[in-house]
Design a protein around this motif. Structure first.
Motif, PDB file in Angstrom:
ATOM      1  N   LYS A 197       0.835  -1.214   0.000  1.00  0.00           N
ATOM      2  CA  LYS A 197       0.000   0.000   0.000  1.00  0.00           C
ATOM      3  C   LYS A 197       0.864   1.255   0.000  1.00  0.00           C
ATOM      4  O   LYS A 197       0.577   2.217  -0.728  1.00  0.00           O
ATOM      5  N   LEU A 198       1.917   1.263   0.798  1.00  0.00           N
ATOM      6  CA  LEU A 198       2.795   2.434   0.862  1.00  0.00           C
ATOM      7  C   LEU A 198       3.489   2.672  -0.482  1.00  0.00           C
ATOM      8  O   LEU A 198       3.600   3.808  -0.944  1.00  0.00           O
ATOM      9  N   LEU A 199       3.956   1.598  -1.102  1.00  0.00           N
ATOM     10  CA  LEU A 199       4.626   1.735  -2.399  1.00  0.00           C
ATOM     11  C   LEU A 199       3.657   2.233  -3.469  1.00  0.00           C
ATOM     12  O   LEU A 199       4.025   3.060  -4.322  1.00  0.00           O
ATOM     13  N   ILE A 200       2.421   1.770  -3.419  1.00  0.00           N
ATOM     14  CA  ILE A 200       1.421   2.205  -4.400  1.00  0.00           C
ATOM     15  C   ILE A 200       1.072   3.673  -4.196  1.00  0.00           C
ATOM     16  O   ILE A 200       1.056   4.454  -5.154  1.00  0.00           O
ATOM     17  N   PHE A 201       0.808   4.061  -2.945  1.00  0.00           N
ATOM     18  CA  PHE A 201       0.477   5.459  -2.665  1.00  0.00           C
ATOM     19  C   PHE A 201       1.633   6.375  -3.029  1.00  0.00           C
ATOM     20  O   PHE A 201       1.438   7.474  -3.569  1.00  0.00           O
ATOM     21  N   GLY A 202       2.865   5.939  -2.734  1.00  0.00           N
ATOM     22  CA  GLY A 202       4.025   6.733  -3.109  1.00  0.00           C
ATOM     23  C   GLY A 202       4.230   6.776  -4.616  1.00  0.00           C
ATOM     24  O   GLY A 202       4.743   7.759  -5.157  1.00  0.00           O
ATOM     25  N   GLY A 203       3.836   5.702  -5.301  1.00  0.00           N
ATOM     26  CA  GLY A 203       4.029   5.646  -6.744  1.00  0.00           C
ATOM     27  C   GLY A 203       3.207   6.655  -7.510  1.00  0.00           C
ATOM     28  O   GLY A 203       3.605   7.088  -8.601  1.00  0.00           O
ATOM     29  N   ALA A 220      10.315   4.911  -7.210  1.00  0.00           N
ATOM     30  CA  ALA A 220      10.016   3.825  -8.140  1.00  0.00           C
ATOM     31  C   ALA A 220       9.035   4.281  -9.220  1.00  0.00           C
ATOM     32  O   ALA A 220       9.177   3.917 -10.394  1.00  0.00           O
ATOM     33  N   GLY A 221       8.038   5.087  -8.831  1.00  0.00           N
ATOM     34  CA  GLY A 221       7.075   5.590  -9.812  1.00  0.00           C
ATOM     35  C   GLY A 221       7.748   6.456 -10.859  1.00  0.00           C
ATOM     36  O   GLY A 221       7.458   6.356 -12.057  1.00  0.00           O
ATOM     37  N   PHE A 222       8.684   7.307 -10.409  1.00  0.00           N
ATOM     38  CA  PHE A 222       9.383   8.191 -11.348  1.00  0.00           C
ATOM     39  C   PHE A 222      10.311   7.404 -12.269  1.00  0.00           C
ATOM     40  O   PHE A 222      10.263   7.551 -13.490  1.00  0.00           O
ATOM     41  N   SER A 247      11.894   5.091 -17.491  1.00  0.00           N
ATOM     42  CA  SER A 247      12.785   4.060 -18.023  1.00  0.00           C
ATOM     43  C   SER A 247      12.302   2.635 -17.740  1.00  0.00           C
ATOM     44  O   SER A 247      13.015   1.688 -18.050  1.00  0.00           O
ATOM     45  N   HIS A 248      11.108   2.464 -17.143  1.00  0.00           N
ATOM     46  CA  HIS A 248      10.607   1.152 -16.721  1.00  0.00           C
ATOM     47  C   HIS A 248      11.548   0.494 -15.701  1.00  0.00           C
ATOM     48  O   HIS A 248      11.622  -0.729 -15.623  1.00  0.00           O
ATOM     49  N   ALA A 249      12.264   1.313 -14.929  1.00  0.00           N
ATOM     50  CA  ALA A 249      13.263   0.781 -13.986  1.00  0.00           C
ATOM     51  C   ALA A 249      12.879   1.116 -12.557  1.00  0.00           C
ATOM     52  O   ALA A 249      13.647   1.734 -11.827  1.00  0.00           O
ATOM     53  N   GLY A 250      11.700   0.687 -12.136  1.00  0.00           N
ATOM     54  CA  GLY A 250      11.247   1.009 -10.784  1.00  0.00           C
ATOM     55  C   GLY A 250      11.635  -0.021  -9.739  1.00  0.00           C
ATOM     56  O   GLY A 250      11.410   0.200  -8.554  1.00  0.00           O
TER      57      GLY A 250
END
Length: 250
Positions: free
Chosen positions: A75-81, A142-144, A149-152
């Motif tokens: 959830k944290l990774l998704i919200f941050g993404g 990771a989102g950026f 570059s698809h490198a998250g």
């Protein structure tokens, strides 16, 4: 871009490699395919071409990991993404091809340096679980990096590895998080005009190679030593990353 046999001679193996990586060795190295394609396509086209194929591979591997993820960290990774994807879209909107080419090349080389440093113990993952703020920051980064570059994978990995997740939880988090991040990216790519009908038609031609790669990845997981696979990946990324940076600066 002319979609001729010389293009498919490079694109088909690149997409096959992405499928093998995501199907058998985690998703971390799959972005090498976008780096390879950026050598023969404008970087926006390379990113746009690979995204639907990466999402197709995600769908093919999502079922076995459904609801096996560690939801608090996912959830944290998704919200941050979400803000990470927005920042990536803003950068893409004002950057020219050489800037994006440079970013893809830089991410390629940084991935190689990070993996080698980690293997040699120069980078140590925190012994204590990183906090919620670190999870959000990892998701944003990771989102950026995923957008441009698809490198998250590496930013998310640093956070998840600190949590000492089980192998299944880690892989399930990866599949879930990047399926959602890729879906957000797809909407942004469409808004920015990266997708074209021509590009999507080529995706249809390359889709069987993506699925074949995912199937081969599952088989190769038990047959091919992981060190050999990643050694090949590092060589590919070092060569393509260096070439992309050279082209961007010249």
């Amino acid at each position: 871009m002319i979609w001729d046999l010389s293009f498919f001679a490079i694109a088909a193996p690149a997409v096959l490699f992405a499928g093998i990586s995501k199907g058998g060795f985690g998703s971390g190295a799959a972005f090498a395919s976008a780096s390879i394609l950026a050598l023969i396509l404008p970087p926006g086209q390379a990113l746009g071409l690979m995204l639907p194929l990466l999402m197709l591979i995600d769908v093919a591997t999502l079922g076995p990991y459904w609801r096996k993820w560690h939801w608090p960290s996912a959830k944290l990774l998704i919200f941050g993404g979400v803000p990470g994807v927005i920042i990536g879209a803003l950068v893409y909107r004002v950057a020219n091809d050489d800037v994006i080419r440079f970013l893809i090349g830089a991410m390629s080389l940084l991935f190689v340096v990070w993996q080698i440093a980690k293997a040699r113990g120069l980078i140590k993952i925190s012994e204590r679980p990183l906090g919620n703020s670190a999870g959000l920051l990892a998701g944003t980064t990771a989102g950026f990096t995923s957008f441009v570059s698809h490198a998250g994978g590496p930013p998310a990995a640093i956070y998840m590895l600190s949590l000492k997740l089980t192998k299944t939880q880690y892989q399930s988090n990866t599949v879930l998080v990047f399926w959602i991040v890729n879906s957000l990216k797809a909407a942004a790519y469409a808004f920015l005009g990266i997708f074209t009908l021509d590009l999507l038609m080529v995706d249809l031609i390359l889709a069987p190679f993506a699925l074949l790669g995912a199937w081969l990845g599952v088989k190769a997981h038990h047959l091919v030593p992981e060190k050999l696979f990643y050694a090949i990946t590092y060589v590919l990324l070092a060569i393509t990353g260096t070439k992309l940076i050279f082209d961007a600066l010249n």
